[in-house]
Design a protein around this motif. Structure first.
Motif, short mmCIF file in Angstrom:
data_model
loop_
_atom_site.label_atom_id
_atom_site.label_comp_id
_atom_site.label_asym_id
_atom_site.label_seq_id
_atom_site.Cartn_x
_atom_site.Cartn_y
_atom_site.Cartn_z
N ALA A 593 -15.56 -23.47 10.42
CA ALA A 593 -14.15 -23.08 10.32
C ALA A 593 -13.37 -23.94 9.35
CB ALA A 593 -13.50 -23.16 11.70
N ASN A 594 -13.95 -25.06 8.84
CA ASN A 594 -13.24 -25.92 7.90
C ASN A 594 -13.63 -25.65 6.45
OD1 ASN A 594 -11.88 -27.48 9.98
ND2 ASN A 594 -13.93 -28.22 10.48
N GLU A 595 -14.61 -24.76 6.24
CA GLU A 595 -14.95 -24.35 4.89
C GLU A 595 -14.01 -23.24 4.44
OE1 GLU A 595 -18.98 -23.19 4.93
OE2 GLU A 595 -19.77 -25.21 5.21
N ASP A 596 -13.92 -23.04 3.14
CA ASP A 596 -13.04 -22.01 2.61
C ASP A 596 -13.66 -20.63 2.68
OD1 ASP A 596 -11.01 -23.76 2.09
OD2 ASP A 596 -11.64 -24.13 0.01
N GLU A 597 -14.97 -20.54 2.66
CA GLU A 597 -15.60 -19.24 2.63
C GLU A 597 -16.82 -19.22 3.55
OE1 GLU A 597 -16.59 -18.13 -1.31
OE2 GLU A 597 -14.52 -18.11 -2.02
N GLY A 598 -17.02 -18.10 4.19
CA GLY A 598 -18.22 -17.91 5.00
C GLY A 598 -19.36 -17.45 4.12
N GLU A 599 -20.56 -17.88 4.44
CA GLU A 599 -21.74 -17.49 3.68
C GLU A 599 -22.44 -16.33 4.37
OE1 GLU A 599 -22.67 -18.63 0.78
OE2 GLU A 599 -20.93 -19.97 0.71
N PRO A 600 -22.94 -15.37 3.60
CA PRO A 600 -23.68 -14.27 4.22
C PRO A 600 -24.90 -14.79 4.99
CG PRO A 600 -23.18 -13.79 1.93
CD PRO A 600 -22.85 -15.23 2.15
N VAL A 601 -25.14 -14.21 6.12
CA VAL A 601 -26.27 -14.59 6.95
C VAL A 601 -27.12 -13.34 7.19
CG1 VAL A 601 -26.99 -15.47 9.21
CG2 VAL A 601 -24.97 -16.43 8.07
N ASP A 602 -28.41 -13.47 7.02
CA ASP A 602 -29.32 -12.34 7.25
C ASP A 602 -29.52 -12.18 8.75
OD1 ASP A 602 -31.14 -10.33 7.21
OD2 ASP A 602 -32.69 -11.44 6.11
N LEU A 603 -28.97 -11.10 9.31
CA LEU A 603 -29.11 -10.85 10.74
C LEU A 603 -30.18 -9.81 11.05
CD1 LEU A 603 -25.47 -10.87 12.21
CD2 LEU A 603 -27.15 -12.70 12.11
N SER A 604 -31.03 -9.51 10.10
CA SER A 604 -32.12 -8.58 10.37
C SER A 604 -32.99 -9.15 11.49
CB SER A 604 -32.97 -8.38 9.11
OG SER A 604 -32.17 -7.87 8.06
N GLY A 605 -33.24 -8.34 12.51
CA GLY A 605 -34.00 -8.80 13.66
C GLY A 605 -33.18 -9.51 14.72
N HIS A 606 -31.90 -9.71 14.46
CA HIS A 606 -31.01 -10.39 15.41
C HIS A 606 -30.59 -9.44 16.52
CE1 HIS A 606 -27.45 -12.53 16.91
NE2 HIS A 606 -27.88 -13.60 16.27
N ASP A 607 -30.50 -9.93 17.76
CA ASP A 607 -30.06 -9.11 18.88
C ASP A 607 -28.67 -8.55 18.64
OD1 ASP A 607 -32.38 -9.75 20.13
OD2 ASP A 607 -31.50 -11.04 21.67
N LEU A 608 -28.44 -7.34 19.15
CA LEU A 608 -27.10 -6.78 19.14
C LEU A 608 -26.21 -7.54 20.13
CD1 LEU A 608 -27.93 -2.96 19.16
CD2 LEU A 608 -27.28 -4.35 17.20
N PRO A 609 -24.89 -7.59 19.88
CA PRO A 609 -24.01 -8.28 20.82
C PRO A 609 -23.86 -7.52 22.13
CG PRO A 609 -22.74 -7.26 19.06
CD PRO A 609 -24.17 -7.12 18.68
N HIS A 610 -23.60 -8.27 23.20
CA HIS A 610 -23.41 -7.73 24.55
C HIS A 610 -24.58 -6.84 24.96
CE1 HIS A 610 -19.40 -8.84 26.25
NE2 HIS A 610 -19.32 -9.38 25.05
N ALA A 611 -25.77 -7.32 24.63
CA ALA A 611 -26.99 -6.56 24.94
C ALA A 611 -28.00 -7.49 25.60
CB ALA A 611 -27.57 -5.94 23.67
N PRO A 612 -27.79 -7.89 26.86
CA PRO A 612 -28.76 -8.76 27.53
C PRO A 612 -30.12 -8.11 27.63
CG PRO A 612 -27.19 -7.83 29.11
CD PRO A 612 -26.68 -7.48 27.74
N SER A 613 -31.17 -8.91 27.51
CA SER A 613 -32.52 -8.35 27.51
C SER A 613 -32.93 -7.87 28.89
CB SER A 613 -33.53 -9.38 27.00
OG SER A 613 -33.56 -10.51 27.86
N TYR A 614 -32.27 -8.36 29.95
CA TYR A 614 -32.50 -7.81 31.27
C TYR A 614 -31.22 -7.85 32.10
CZ TYR A 614 -32.68 -12.60 33.15
OH TYR A 614 -32.36 -13.89 33.50
N GLN A 615 -31.11 -6.92 33.00
CA GLN A 615 -30.07 -6.88 34.03
C GLN A 615 -30.73 -6.41 35.31
OE1 GLN A 615 -27.05 -4.63 31.16
NE2 GLN A 615 -26.09 -5.07 33.12
N PHE A 616 -30.23 -6.87 36.44
CA PHE A 616 -30.78 -6.38 37.70
C PHE A 616 -29.73 -6.47 38.80
CE2 PHE A 616 -31.47 -10.93 38.02
CZ PHE A 616 -31.18 -11.21 39.35
N ALA A 617 -29.91 -5.65 39.79
CA ALA A 617 -29.13 -5.72 41.03
C ALA A 617 -30.06 -5.30 42.15
CB ALA A 617 -27.91 -4.80 40.97
N ILE A 618 -30.13 -6.10 43.19
CA ILE A 618 -31.01 -5.81 44.31
C ILE A 618 -30.30 -6.19 45.60
CG2 ILE A 618 -32.15 -8.07 44.11
CD1 ILE A 618 -34.73 -6.68 45.09
#
Length: 719
Positions: A593-618
């Motif tokens: 947050a203290n730099e002037d510009e953000g650098e592109p980041v390769d998110l290929s293969g990165h998990d989608l947001p708000h997508a837990p790999s498991y959920q359960f209710a029992i």
């Protein structure tokens, strides 16, 4: 729990006990109604109403969850967010007083600020389109919540690419029925509701419900010395009339009023539930809505069904952007001088929709068809009041959608059925704002499905499904963005699903399993850029915008099961597994947050947001005696990313909930608890974010936390 809270809660429980004792001793004669069924049979028929035709859940060839009134009551839930964890692969985001942004299979919005949004998850309440305004999803008199996973392109079009949440309240009854409830819980939580239903005449019935929920909330503000800075204050009124002038015609009239005046003070510089803000925010919504539904059996071949609805909503969402008070750097040593700002968004949302369809009235073994037309008009006017603006920011956004759709159910060989559906939708939008930005996009979109069903000799349902959903494109209003970032394209989703629904042990065991793969193109996702301003040291220079990732995919499993072990015990479980990722996506996620510009980041293969790999209710429900019952359940989620803009994650967690109740002929009292182990878990987060002058605005993650342990008591009288 501090001593003040302990004493307050003790008084709360004592008051509830006195009320319950009074009901025991003085139950009037008119209240001697038959005893309520202690536990519905697992084999009880559950109808899904969101489809073109009502269908039994085990005849519905798609992945769907129905959360019934008993589950809502047993969890003492007052809002949709408090029951969503019982459904596999369904998540929600806070960043507000309630979790009012929803995700299904990792797809869905997580917030809204300046820009208008095109939601991925539809929300329908008694036939009224509430998509994008989930604060109105209170659970007063809600009899079931239907969650349809995967694109509903034929049914609902552009606002249901990820799926649909359909909330259905109680219907007018043929005999008089009444119910009054009172609830008391920690954090000065008080709930009260009443339901009245019955006939006016042989052709006219009514149902009326009113409810209130108030609470101090579970945040504290150390600077102001208060503990109600995140209070809950929600009022709901529902009314229904059902008129059947003749045996071929039914009119349903629905009215809804929701008044939400909640506080919002969700983030702390110290990452705790204790804030330092001098201007706690708010999360308000006032909605007046109604619908008229006609079902006319025109002749022996088909029915005419028409639905007209309108919702008028005033929304106000504001927060203390600096999360602090002006004298912070007097009381603490700061690297930089602090700043002070408040950001407030006022929206006027008007939404009118009309749906007319012809539905064949054929038998199950005959060709069935549906054809219809759809119209939707929505306007959204925004006023943004922000400390650093010379004048308020104003915008007007209007959309008009028309659609043609149809569906065929084709019986094939014995036990086989083929369903085909198609929807063609046009959308015209106009946008203008006080920064002289204007857009007038027009789009043509299509979606549909192809499903093959098979009934085996044991009457189990096997199905394969391919469906296509779509989500309209849009634009970014910020004039500081480069031209290539000002607009983004339509997103499309192909969903492939295999499922099985069946029963065993003479109906004592019910199981639903779905395997799916989803292929997304032109994924719409949030990004950030930093636009430096001379002398600017605060995080106000972040510019959020929506762009298209090249693609994304997800695969997973959904399993739900109920089993009646014996007359005393029922067990239930749900599991959701999800493997999701971006494909070929260069993100401008901001790292420092203290730099002037953000650098592109390769998110290929990165998990989608708000997508837990498991959920359960029992959990399990126990009929301990003729009158005593108990319910125990555990729900959990894996860790998940909060955004595609940063690496902040939630922690994995498990929550323990329980209820112990006593039922008599016409009344019921119950002690309940949510999150009994007092788990600390996150529901919203920012990463690489600098907002604390004490550490020089050093970038770090910040979190909003979910509900702590809450224990309460409910009393219900039925007559």
């Amino acid at each position: 729990m501090n001593p003040l809270q302990t004493n307050r809660f003790s008084r709360t429980l004592l008051s509830a006990a006195v009320v319950a004792a009074g009901a025991l001793a003085h139950t009037p004669a008119w209240a001697q109604a038959p005893a309520q069924t202690a536990l519905p049979e697992v084999t009880e028929e559950i109808l899904v109403t969101a489809d073109f035709r009502q269908a039994e859940l085990f005849d519905f060839a798609t992945s769907a969850t129905v959360i019934d009134a008993r589950t809502i009551e047993q969890r003492s839930a007052q809002h949709l967010e408090q029951v969503l964890n019982t459904a596999p692969n369904v998540n929600f985001s806070t960043g507000a007083s309630r979790g009012r942004f929803f995700q299904i299979r990792g797809i869905g919005e997580r917030s809204q600020f300046v820009e208008p949004i095109n939601p991925s998850v539809g929300l329908i309440v008694d036939g009224i389109d509430m998509t994008g305004i989930g604060g109105a999803a209170t659970t007063l008199d809600i009899q079931q919540i239907e969650i349809l996973r995967g694109p509903q392109g034929t049914l609902y079009g552009a606002n249901a690419m990820a799926g649909l949440i359909n909330m259905v309240s109680g219907e007018p009854t043929e005999q008089f029925y009444g119910e009054a409830s009172l609830g008391l819980a920690e954090y000065n939580t008080q709930t009260a509701s009443g339901v009245w239903s019955g006939p006016v005449s042989e052709t006219l019935g009514y149902r009326f419900a009113v409810g209130s929920t108030t609470s101090d909330g579970y945040q504290e503000n150390a600077y102001l010395g208060i503990d109600d800075n995140a209070n809950i204050d929600e009022q709901t009124v529902r009314a229904k009339l059902q008129w059947q002038p003749n045996e071929n015609t039914t009119w349903d009239f629905t009215g809804l009023y929701v008044d939400v005046d909640n506080g919002y003070d969700g983030f702390s510089l110290d990452n705790t539930r204790t804030t330092l803000s001098d201007q706690p925010g708010h999360d308000r919504q006032e909605t007046l809505a109604g619908s008229v539904r006609l079902q006319w059996e025109a002749n022996a071949a088909y029915d005419l069904i028409g639905l007209l609805s309108h919702a008028s909503s005033d929304l106000e969402y504001g927060y203390d952007e600096d999360w602090a008070y002006e004298g912070l750097c007097v009381d603490f040593e700061c690297v930089y001088d602090g700043y002070s700002s408040f950001d407030n968004y006022l929206r006027d949302n008007q939404n009118t929709s009309l749906d007319l369809r012809l539905v064949s009235s054929n038998a199950a073994d005959e060709l069935g068809w549906v054809t219809g037309v759809y119209y939707r008009d929505q306007s959204e006017d925004l006023r943004r009041e922000y400390t650093y603006l010379e004048s308020d920011f104003l915008s007007d956004f209007d959309t008009e959608s028309q659609a043609l759709y149809g569906q065929l159910n084709i019986p094939l060989a014995d036990r086989w059925n083929l369903t085909t559906g198609l929807r063609y939708e046009t959308r015209d939008a106009t946008y203008s704002d006080s920064d002289n930005a204007s857009f007038s996009p027009s789009e043509n979109m299509w979606g549909g499905k192809l499903a093959l069903e098979y009934r085996d000799s044991a009457d189990n349902l096997w199905y394969g499904l391919a469906s296509r959903g779509f989500k309209a494109g849009g634009f970014n209003s910020s004039q500081t963005l480069p031209a290539e970032d000002r607009e983004f394209s339509t997103e499309t989703l192909w969903n492939y699903e295999l499922g099985w629904k069946g029963e065993g042990f003479d109906g004592a065991l019910q199981t639903r399993i779905a395997l799916f793969y989803q292929d997304r193109n032109d994924v719409q996702t949030k990004q950030s850029r930093v636009v430096p301003e001379e002398g600017d040291t605060c995080p106000c220079s972040f510019i959020d915008f929506t762009t298209n990732a090249a693609a994304g995919s997800a695969a997973g499993l959904e399993l739900e099961a109920n089993a009646q072990l014996n007359a005393m015990t029922e067990v239930f479980a749900s599991v959701g597994l999800l493997d999701s990722e971006f494909d070929d996506f260069q993100s401008f996620a901001h790292v420092d947050a203290n730099e002037d510009e953000g650098e592109p980041v390769d998110l290929s293969g990165h998990d989608l947001p708000h997508a837990p790999s498991y959920q359960f209710a029992i959990g399990a429900m126990f009929n301990l005696t003729e009158h005593w019952y108990a319910r125990v359940e555990v729900e959990g989620k894996d860790a998940f990313y909060f955004s595609s803009r940063h690496e902040a994650q939630s922690d994995s967690y498990e929550l323990l909930n329980a209820r112990l109740g006593y039922r008599a002929n016409s009344w019921e009292v119950a002690l309940w608890g949510r999150n009994l182990t007092d788990e600390l878990y996150e529901t919203r987060g920012f990463g690489a974010f600098g907002n604390d002058p004490r550490n020089g605005y050093m970038a770090e993650p910040y979190y909003q936390f979910g509900e702590p342990r809450v224990v309460g008591v409910d009393l219900t009288l039925r007559f």
